[in-house]
Design a protein around this motif. Structure first.
Motif, PDB file in Angstrom:
ATOM      1  N   THR A 252       0.828  -1.215   0.000  1.00 29.59           N
ATOM      2  CA  THR A 252       0.000   0.000   0.000  1.00 29.59           C
ATOM      3  C   THR A 252       0.863   1.267   0.000  1.00 29.59           C
ATOM      4  OG1 THR A 252      -1.637  -1.222   1.252  1.00 29.59           O
ATOM      5  CG2 THR A 252      -1.876   1.168   1.226  1.00 29.59           C
ATOM      6  N   VAL A 253       0.482   2.192  -0.853  1.00 33.51           N
ATOM      7  CA  VAL A 253       1.226   3.454  -0.933  1.00 33.51           C
ATOM      8  C   VAL A 253       0.806   4.340   0.234  1.00 33.51           C
ATOM      9  CG1 VAL A 253       1.684   5.495  -2.348  1.00 33.51           C
ATOM     10  CG2 VAL A 253       1.262   3.286  -3.455  1.00 33.51           C
ATOM     11  N   ARG A 254       1.778   4.740   1.055  1.00 32.03           N
ATOM     12  CA  ARG A 254       1.473   5.629   2.186  1.00 32.03           C
ATOM     13  C   ARG A 254       1.776   7.088   1.841  1.00 32.03           C
ATOM     14  NH1 ARG A 254      -2.333   3.480   4.182  1.00 32.03           N
ATOM     15  NH2 ARG A 254      -2.024   1.447   5.118  1.00 32.03           N
ATOM     16  N   GLU A 255       2.865   7.315   1.094  1.00 32.66           N
ATOM     17  CA  GLU A 255       3.203   8.685   0.667  1.00 32.66           C
ATOM     18  C   GLU A 255       3.686   8.621  -0.770  1.00 32.66           C
ATOM     19  OE1 GLU A 255       6.071  10.620   3.250  1.00 32.66           O
ATOM     20  OE2 GLU A 255       5.033   9.773   4.983  1.00 32.66           O
ATOM     21  N   ALA A 256       3.365   9.660  -1.536  1.00 29.96           N
ATOM     22  CA  ALA A 256       3.796   9.667  -2.940  1.00 29.96           C
ATOM     23  C   ALA A 256       4.186  11.076  -3.359  1.00 29.96           C
ATOM     24  CB  ALA A 256       2.657   9.164  -3.823  1.00 29.96           C
ATOM     25  N   ARG A 257       5.291  11.162  -4.070  1.00 34.73           N
ATOM     26  CA  ARG A 257       5.658  12.428  -4.723  1.00 34.73           C
ATOM     27  C   ARG A 257       6.006  12.113  -6.168  1.00 34.73           C
ATOM     28  NH1 ARG A 257       7.280  16.745  -0.941  1.00 34.73           N
ATOM     29  NH2 ARG A 257       8.618  17.634  -2.550  1.00 34.73           N
ATOM     30  N   LEU A 258       5.284  12.739  -7.076  1.00 31.71           N
ATOM     31  CA  LEU A 258       5.494  12.509  -8.517  1.00 31.71           C
ATOM     32  C   LEU A 258       5.763  13.861  -9.159  1.00 31.71           C
ATOM     33  CD1 LEU A 258       2.684  10.160  -9.859  1.00 31.71           C
ATOM     34  CD2 LEU A 258       5.109   9.723  -9.866  1.00 31.71           C
ATOM     35  N   VAL A 259       6.879  13.957  -9.863  1.00 31.77           N
ATOM     36  CA  VAL A 259       7.235  15.238 -10.468  1.00 31.77           C
ATOM     37  C   VAL A 259       7.544  15.017 -11.949  1.00 31.77           C
ATOM     38  CG1 VAL A 259       8.800  17.207 -10.360  1.00 31.77           C
ATOM     39  CG2 VAL A 259       8.137  16.042  -8.249  1.00 31.77           C
ATOM     40  N   LEU A 260       6.950  15.871 -12.791  1.00 34.69           N
ATOM     41  CA  LEU A 260       7.131  15.749 -14.237  1.00 34.69           C
ATOM     42  C   LEU A 260       8.146  16.775 -14.725  1.00 34.69           C
ATOM     43  CD1 LEU A 260       3.338  15.566 -15.199  1.00 34.69           C
ATOM     44  CD2 LEU A 260       4.915  13.640 -14.826  1.00 34.69           C
ATOM     45  N   GLY A 261       8.950  16.368 -15.710  1.00 33.23           N
ATOM     46  CA  GLY A 261       9.930  17.285 -16.312  1.00 33.23           C
ATOM     47  C   GLY A 261       9.626  17.502 -17.786  1.00 33.23           C
ATOM     48  N   ALA A 262      10.074  18.630 -18.313  1.00 34.17           N
ATOM     49  CA  ALA A 262       9.986  18.985 -19.740  1.00 34.17           C
ATOM     50  C   ALA A 262       8.562  19.266 -20.219  1.00 34.17           C
ATOM     51  CB  ALA A 262      10.620  17.894 -20.620  1.00 34.17           C
ATOM     52  N   VAL A 263       7.628  19.373 -19.281  1.00 30.30           N
ATOM     53  CA  VAL A 263       6.238  19.637 -19.680  1.00 30.30           C
ATOM     54  C   VAL A 263       5.706  20.949 -19.093  1.00 30.30           C
ATOM     55  CG1 VAL A 263       5.584  17.229 -20.058  1.00 30.30           C
ATOM     56  CG2 VAL A 263       5.366  18.229 -17.768  1.00 30.30           C
ATOM     57  N   ALA A 264       6.505  21.618 -18.274  1.00 31.34           N
ATOM     58  CA  ALA A 264       6.082  22.860 -17.620  1.00 31.34           C
ATOM     59  C   ALA A 264       7.317  23.755 -17.472  1.00 31.34           C
ATOM     60  CB  ALA A 264       5.479  22.545 -16.244  1.00 31.34           C
ATOM     61  N   PRO A 265       7.126  25.026 -17.174  1.00 30.71           N
ATOM     62  CA  PRO A 265       8.294  25.911 -17.018  1.00 30.71           C
ATOM     63  C   PRO A 265       9.100  25.607 -15.749  1.00 30.71           C
ATOM     64  CG  PRO A 265       6.281  27.159 -17.445  1.00 30.71           C
ATOM     65  CD  PRO A 265       5.854  25.765 -17.158  1.00 30.71           C
ATOM     66  N   VAL A 266       8.549  24.781 -14.867  1.00 34.87           N
ATOM     67  CA  VAL A 266       9.227  24.377 -13.624  1.00 34.87           C
ATOM     68  C   VAL A 266       9.056  22.867 -13.495  1.00 34.87           C
ATOM     69  CG1 VAL A 266       8.703  26.592 -12.492  1.00 34.87           C
ATOM     70  CG2 VAL A 266       7.105  24.685 -12.275  1.00 34.87           C
ATOM     71  N   PRO A 267       9.841  22.199 -12.622  1.00 34.31           N
ATOM     72  CA  PRO A 267       9.526  20.799 -12.342  1.00 34.31           C
ATOM     73  C   PRO A 267       8.095  20.748 -11.806  1.00 34.31           C
ATOM     74  CG  PRO A 267      11.666  21.408 -11.428  1.00 34.31           C
ATOM     75  CD  PRO A 267      11.008  22.686 -11.874  1.00 34.31           C
ATOM     76  N   TRP A 268       7.245  19.918 -12.413  1.00 33.34           N
ATOM     77  CA  TRP A 268       5.791  20.029 -12.190  1.00 33.34           C
ATOM     78  C   TRP A 268       5.284  18.913 -11.306  1.00 33.34           C
ATOM     79  CZ3 TRP A 268       2.633  23.964 -13.174  1.00 33.34           C
ATOM     80  CH2 TRP A 268       1.250  23.756 -13.201  1.00 33.34           C
ATOM     81  N   ARG A 269       4.861  19.265 -10.120  1.00 34.25           N
ATOM     82  CA  ARG A 269       4.329  18.291  -9.179  1.00 34.25           C
ATOM     83  C   ARG A 269       2.968  17.797  -9.663  1.00 34.25           C
ATOM     84  NH1 ARG A 269       5.115  18.358  -3.233  1.00 34.25           N
ATOM     85  NH2 ARG A 269       4.093  16.378  -2.778  1.00 34.25           N
ATOM     86  N   ALA A 270       2.826  16.492  -9.871  1.00 34.17           N
ATOM     87  CA  ALA A 270       1.552  15.930 -10.331  1.00 34.17           C
ATOM     88  C   ALA A 270       0.747  15.537  -9.094  1.00 34.17           C
ATOM     89  CB  ALA A 270       1.805  14.733 -11.239  1.00 34.17           C
ATOM     90  N   THR A 271       0.186  16.536  -8.427  1.00 36.33           N
ATOM     91  CA  THR A 271      -0.439  16.285  -7.120  1.00 36.33           C
ATOM     92  C   THR A 271      -1.684  15.399  -7.221  1.00 36.33           C
ATOM     93  OG1 THR A 271      -1.382  18.466  -7.385  1.00 36.33           O
ATOM     94  CG2 THR A 271       0.377  18.287  -5.827  1.00 36.33           C
ATOM     95  N   ARG A 272      -2.435  15.540  -8.317  1.00 38.35           N
ATOM     96  CA  ARG A 272      -3.637  14.687  -8.464  1.00 38.35           C
ATOM     97  C   ARG A 272      -3.232  13.231  -8.633  1.00 38.35           C
ATOM     98  NH1 ARG A 272      -9.014  17.058 -10.476  1.00 38.35           N
ATOM     99  NH2 ARG A 272      -8.584  19.274 -10.387  1.00 38.35           N
ATOM    100  N   ALA A 273      -2.135  12.998  -9.311  1.00 41.01           N
ATOM    101  CA  ALA A 273      -1.652  11.617  -9.484  1.00 41.01           C
ATOM    102  C   ALA A 273      -1.187  11.073  -8.130  1.00 41.01           C
ATOM    103  CB  ALA A 273      -0.521  11.585 -10.496  1.00 41.01           C
ATOM    104  N   GLU A 274      -0.538  11.927  -7.346  1.00 39.15           N
ATOM    105  CA  GLU A 274      -0.105  11.508  -6.006  1.00 39.15           C
ATOM    106  C   GLU A 274      -1.318  11.078  -5.175  1.00 39.15           C
ATOM    107  OE1 GLU A 274       1.972  14.925  -4.538  1.00 39.15           O
ATOM    108  OE2 GLU A 274       3.676  14.658  -5.886  1.00 39.15           O
ATOM    109  N   GLN A 275      -2.377  11.926  -5.246  1.00 36.74           N
ATOM    110  CA  GLN A 275      -3.598  11.608  -4.471  1.00 36.74           C
ATOM    111  C   GLN A 275      -4.223  10.294  -4.937  1.00 36.74           C
ATOM    112  OE1 GLN A 275      -5.784  15.190  -5.213  1.00 36.74           O
ATOM    113  NE2 GLN A 275      -4.473  16.409  -3.872  1.00 36.74           N
ATOM    114  N   ALA A 276      -4.107  10.028  -6.254  1.00 34.70           N
ATOM    115  CA  ALA A 276      -4.709   8.803  -6.798  1.00 34.70           C
ATOM    116  C   ALA A 276      -3.968   7.552  -6.311  1.00 34.70           C
ATOM    117  CB  ALA A 276      -4.701   8.863  -8.323  1.00 34.70           C
ATOM    118  N   LEU A 277      -2.757   7.740  -5.803  1.00 31.29           N
ATOM    119  CA  LEU A 277      -1.959   6.580  -5.378  1.00 31.29           C
ATOM    120  C   LEU A 277      -2.107   6.268  -3.893  1.00 31.29           C
ATOM    121  CD1 LEU A 277       1.422   7.306  -7.209  1.00 31.29           C
ATOM    122  CD2 LEU A 277      -0.107   5.375  -7.638  1.00 31.29           C
ATOM    123  N   VAL A 278      -2.186   7.335  -3.090  1.00 36.14           N
ATOM    124  CA  VAL A 278      -2.099   7.139  -1.637  1.00 36.14           C
ATOM    125  C   VAL A 278      -3.280   6.302  -1.126  1.00 36.14           C
ATOM    126  CG1 VAL A 278      -2.099   8.312   0.604  1.00 36.14           C
ATOM    127  CG2 VAL A 278      -0.733   9.218  -1.288  1.00 36.14           C
TER     128      VAL A 278
END
Ligand SMILES: Cc1cc2nc3c(=O)[nH]c(=O)nc-3n(C[C@H](O)[C@H](O)[C@H](O)COP(=O)(O)OP(=O)(O)OC[C@H]3O[C@@H](n4cnc5c(N)ncnc54)[C@H](O)[C@@H]3O)c2cc1C
Length: 323
Positions: A252-278
């Motif tokens: 079971t996923v207890r904590e998740a951090r997912l960050v996307l590169g090359a798709v935003a002007p900054v490293p982009w935290r995919a917070t909805r994807a994180e929520q979908a995992l926890v």
């Protein structure tokens, strides 16, 4: 190219003095990005301050609690090969080990990688006075935009270029900055700046500041990884990348951090994807849900809609790899 002098400071304090003495002076680490800027006349500094001459800025060490301290002058090759980094913070080792080519990784530094300027070709071409150079147009909007952003764009749409930064945000790292007003420590997740706040810069580094250390907190049982999709299987920037750090209890996923590169002007935290995992077991279903959630809110330009599908495939593949 204008004539400029090269200074070889022996300490960070001396580097800062040399910067302050001649406004417009530029720091050089490995010099990969700085030399491109000089050749394209994107910067014309009176003085280049060569940080490579400062001893001790390239160390890598692990604290007793498992946290890491990395000198900004550690090369990407050194970070990628470091047993300390590989053991506990694989995403960072993988991100550095996949950047560019072996020759570049032997010269380019962790700090320079994080602070490199975007690769948008309109920014890189001297003849285009785009928003990033004080103009009033982002040429990507009506132009060739297949490599530009699908999240967080406007008024500029240049993508964030650094592999290492994506991993560092996922790992909850922070940057130690020494400047005229003293030393401050800024979380990597707050360091990068969207163009809606300031279109001419990508981060919060202030004039005269030097990045002196990168701190990564203990992994504390979290597993991490980095993956990317490129147009060619050679040295090239990612079209899309992802860094994931997950803490599991059983499956079971207890904590998740997912960050996307090359798709935003900054490293982009995919917070909805994180929520979908926890709270869910890490498997096909959770990975597919996170992949779908990762692209909620994407706003592609005319030629980069393909990045939406790439993000979804890459997030799913990366999560299943971790599983
Ligand atoms: C063919 C090619 C392919 C590439 N592919 C990739 C890739 O796939 N992924 C990727 O991430 N990168 C890629 N790169 C970019 C390359 O990795 C970066 O240009 C390099 O990492 C920059 O590091 P450097 O040490 O040479 O920085 P420099 O060029 O020396 O500096 C970069 C910037 O950071 C500033 N700076 C450097 N150190 C400090 C400091 N300590 N404090 C304050 N400011 C500082 C400099 O003033 C400058 O603005 C590629 C480059 C090339 C040429």
């Amino acid at each position: 190219m204008n004539r400029f002098e090269i200074a070889q400071p022996q300490s960070v304090a001396q580097a800062r003095e040399l910067l302050a003495e001649k406004p417009g002076s530029v720091l050089k680490a490995g010099g990969i990005d700085v030399l491109d800027h000089l050749k394209e006349h994107l910067v014309e500094p009176p003085r280049l301050v060569n940080l490579k001459a400062v001893p001790g800025l390239d160390s890598i060490s692990a604290d007793p609690d498992g946290g890491l301290r990395l000198g900004p002058l550690a090369t990407l090759a050194k970070v990628a090969a470091s047993p300390e980094v590989r053991r506990s913070h694989a995403a960072l080792a993988e991100a550095c080990g996949e950047a560019a080519s072996p020759q570049i990784r032997n010269v380019a530094t962790l700090g320079g990688n994080v602070l490199q300027r975007p690769r948008c070709w309109y920014y890189r071409l001297e003849s285009y006075r785009c928003l990033k150079k004080g103009g009033d147009v982002c040429y990507a909007v009506g132009g060739e935009n297949r490599y530009n952003v699908i999240f967080g764009g406007g008024p500029s749409y240049a993508p964030h270029p650094s592999n290492a930064a994506v991993a560092l945000v996922a790992l909850g790292a922070s940057f130690v900055l020494e400047g005229p007003k003293g030393t401050r420590t800024v979380p990597a997740g707050e360091f990068f700046v969207l163009p809606s706040r300031d279109a001419q810069r990508e981060n919060d580094l202030q004039p005269g500041e030097v990045l002196t250390e990168v701190r990564v907190p203990p992994a504390a049982g979290a597993r991490s990884t980095y993956d990317a999709v490129r147009e060619r299987d050679g040295f090239d920037w990612p079209l899309v990348s992802v860094a994931a750090a997950l803490k599991l209890e059983g499956r079971t996923v207890r904590e998740a951090r997912l960050v996307l590169g090359a798709v935003a002007p900054v490293p982009w935290r995919a917070t909805r994807a994180e929520q979908a995992l926890v709270g869910r077991p890490l498997g096909d279903e959770a990975a597919a849900a996170a992949a779908r959630a990762a692209t909620v809110g994407a706003a592609p330009l005319s030629d980069n809609g393909y990045k939406v599908g790439l993000v979804q495939s890459l997030v799913r593949r990366t999560l299943l790899g971790l599983a």
